[in-house]
Design a protein around this motif. Structure first.
Motif, PDB file in Angstrom:
ATOM      1  N   UNK A  24       7.302 -17.310 -77.476  1.00 45.29           N
ATOM      2  CA  UNK A  24       7.067 -16.098 -76.701  1.00 45.29           C
ATOM      3  C   UNK A  24       6.811 -14.901 -77.619  1.00 45.29           C
ATOM      4  N   UNK A  25       6.210 -15.152 -78.781  1.00 40.93           N
ATOM      5  CA  UNK A  25       5.845 -14.086 -79.714  1.00 40.93           C
ATOM      6  C   UNK A  25       4.401 -13.664 -79.496  1.00 40.93           C
ATOM      7  N   UNK A  26       4.062 -12.476 -79.955  1.00 39.56           N
ATOM      8  CA  UNK A  26       2.663 -12.052 -79.970  1.00 39.56           C
ATOM      9  C   UNK A  26       1.927 -12.808 -81.068  1.00 39.56           C
ATOM     10  N   UNK A  49       2.438 -12.137 -75.650  1.00 41.06           N
ATOM     11  CA  UNK A  49       3.564 -12.643 -74.872  1.00 41.06           C
ATOM     12  C   UNK A  49       4.770 -11.705 -74.977  1.00 41.06           C
ATOM     13  N   UNK A  50       5.159 -11.342 -76.192  1.00 39.17           N
ATOM     14  CA  UNK A  50       6.352 -10.525 -76.394  1.00 39.17           C
ATOM     15  C   UNK A  50       6.178  -9.138 -75.793  1.00 39.17           C
ATOM     16  N   UNK A  51       5.023  -8.527 -75.989  1.00 43.35           N
ATOM     17  CA  UNK A  51       4.793  -7.167 -75.510  1.00 43.35           C
ATOM     18  C   UNK A  51       4.770  -7.068 -73.995  1.00 43.35           C
ATOM     19  N   UNK A  81      -7.259 -12.904 -65.944  1.00 41.38           N
ATOM     20  CA  UNK A  81      -7.277 -12.576 -64.522  1.00 41.38           C
ATOM     21  C   UNK A  81      -5.875 -12.267 -64.012  1.00 41.38           C
ATOM     22  N   UNK A  82      -4.881 -12.983 -64.517  1.00 39.76           N
ATOM     23  CA  UNK A  82      -3.511 -12.772 -64.064  1.00 39.76           C
ATOM     24  C   UNK A  82      -2.943 -11.454 -64.571  1.00 39.76           C
ATOM     25  N   UNK A  83      -3.256 -11.102 -65.825  1.00 46.23           N
ATOM     26  CA  UNK A  83      -2.700  -9.883 -66.408  1.00 46.23           C
ATOM     27  C   UNK A  83      -3.645  -9.404 -67.505  1.00 46.23           C
ATOM     28  N   UNK A  84      -4.283  -8.275 -67.271  1.00 50.41           N
ATOM     29  CA  UNK A  84      -5.256  -7.758 -68.235  1.00 50.41           C
ATOM     30  C   UNK A  84      -4.613  -7.370 -69.557  1.00 50.41           C
ATOM     31  N   UNK A  85      -3.299  -7.088 -69.527  1.00 52.40           N
ATOM     32  CA  UNK A  85      -2.614  -6.677 -70.747  1.00 52.40           C
ATOM     33  C   UNK A  85      -2.204  -7.858 -71.622  1.00 52.40           C
ATOM     34  N   UNK A  86      -2.321  -9.073 -71.082  1.00 54.15           N
ATOM     35  CA  UNK A  86      -1.789 -10.234 -71.792  1.00 54.15           C
ATOM     36  C   UNK A  86      -2.737 -10.727 -72.886  1.00 54.15           C
TER      37      UNK A  86
END
Length: 406
Positions: free
Chosen positions: A201-203, A252-254, A231-236
């Motif tokens: 779950x790290x960036x 992931x982490x952010x 599509x689920x999360x533009x920030x991901x």
């Protein structure tokens, strides 16, 4: 578990079940395992092995597959454990396969984490050795394994938050969206969960080929996965250019860890899972009711029974049946039928502990003091009383014995 799943997309269900029973060892039963691993009862039954054996890919050891029965006393829950492929660890063990301090040297080739000849480590490294992944993917994986090695509890505080978000039963890792799988946010899917596990779950910043090697997907499969994440999360996910190649920053982490952009939804996800658990509880209560005599009879005569017509045709009600019972059967309401039968049981009282209370002796019955002699018994007694006949029988026995030894 993470190391053994590198480049193996086919082991995802076993990985999710192994992860579930390791982090939550109290989970058992096909329905409980399905809910906490976010899958179905049918998939769980088809994945686990037979009693006392391992599953197809060796992630699960089955203590018992359980027993389904309409009678509550005869039911048995399914019990499985993570099957360690080392003989130094228990089948149900913690995630601490690696030393928390791997050191800077470990950031080189992933082979440094492999088993050296003659050494015992808490992880199978063959999958890592054979995985054809680039240097970026190796670094991301080593960092992810280092993070996983430090996790030993699920909580909303400290490092336990990472395990909380990596729970495969959260709706964010669902494959489909709809009434049956209510979700708080658009789901990312099981393959994204696999990538989150491998990276701790790290960036990370990876190329398409890096993700191919980590997850064991085709190039097209990785492109579909990245499109779903965007599509689920533009920030991901963010596409960046590095020289002549394009890379993908996966945050992931952010986004998903505490303080991230999507962390607050964690509590909504827990609420949704509790709602799914409430539905399962209703199913369990229904099964328990149908496990009683009254409940099973009520089910057979109710419209809830898909084979009600065939049953009533094969077992028609007698002409002199109680009118109230006939009316209830015609209506087909299972609960009304059940309550009617329970009321009759309460009126009749408890079942006697001995049959004496159910037997009514009839007057004038005379007890026979003697037993009629059978002809076979009389002839046997006569044969024993006749010395001449007894001698002939003894001689015949001697001949038979002598002949058998000859």
């Amino acid at each position: 578990m993470a190391t053994r799943s590198v480049g193996r997309s086919e082991v995802l269900i076993e990985l999710a079940l192994g992860w579930t029973v390791t982090t939550r060892p109290y989970i058992s039963g096909t329905r409980g395992l399905a809910r906490w691993a976010l899958t179905t009862d049918k998939v769980v039954r088809g994945t686990v092995g037979q009693n006392g054996s391992t599953s197809e890919y060796g992630f699960l050891w089955t203590k018992t597959r359980g027993v389904a029965s309409p009678t509550a006393e005869e039911r048995e829950q399914m019990v499985i454990r993570y099957s360690s492929n080392t003989r130094t660890l228990n089948r149900s063990t913690s995630l601490k396969y690696f030393s928390p301090s791997l050191g800077q040297d470990a950031l080189g080739a992933l082979g440094d984490l492999a088993l050296k000849e003659g050494e015992e480590k808490g992880s199978k490294s063959n999958a890592v050795k054979s995985a054809r992944i680039g240097e970026r993917a190796q670094e991301a994986l080593v960092k992810g394994l280092e993070t996983l090695s430090e996790l030993d509890e699920i909580s909303t505080m400290g490092k336990g938050q990472t395990l909380l978000m990596l729970d495969p039963g959260l709706d964010i890792w669902a494959e489909v969206q709809g009434d049956e799988h209510q979700v708080a946010v658009p789901p990312l899917g099981r393959r994204v969960w696999h990538l989150a596990v491998l990276t701790g779950l790290n960036d990370v910043t990876l190329s398409v080929s890096d993700i191919e090697g980590l997850l064991g997907l085709s190039k097209r499969g990785v492109q579909v996965l990245l499109a779903r994440m965007e599509k689920a999360n533009l920030l991901l996910v963010r596409k960046v250019r590095q020289g002549r190649t394009f890379l993908y920053e996966i945050r992931f982490a952010s986004v998903l860890r505490a303080g991230g952009d999507d962390w607050d939804n964690c509590y909504d996800r827990a609420t949704i899972r509790k709602a799914r658990a409430a539905k399962d509880r209703v199913i369990q209560e229904t099964s328990a009711r149908r496990g009683t005599g009254a409940g099973y009879i009520a089910y057979l005569h109710s419209t809830a029974n898909p084979k009600r017509s065939e049953y009533l045709e094969a077992n028609p009600l007698p002409e002199d049946a109680d009118g109230a019972w006939k009316a209830l059967v015609e209506a087909g309401d299972e609960m009304a039928l059940f309550e009617h039968l329970r009321a009759q049981e309460a009126e009749a009282g408890p079942v006697p502990s001995t049959p004496e209370a159910l037997v009514t002796p009839f007057e004038g019955a005379a007890k026979k003091e003697t037993v009629e002699r059978q002809p076979a018994q009389e002839s046997l007694e006569v044969a024993v009383a006749d010395p001449e006949l007894s001698a002939k029988v003894a001689e015949l026995r001697k001949r038979i014995v002598a002949g058998s030894y000859a």
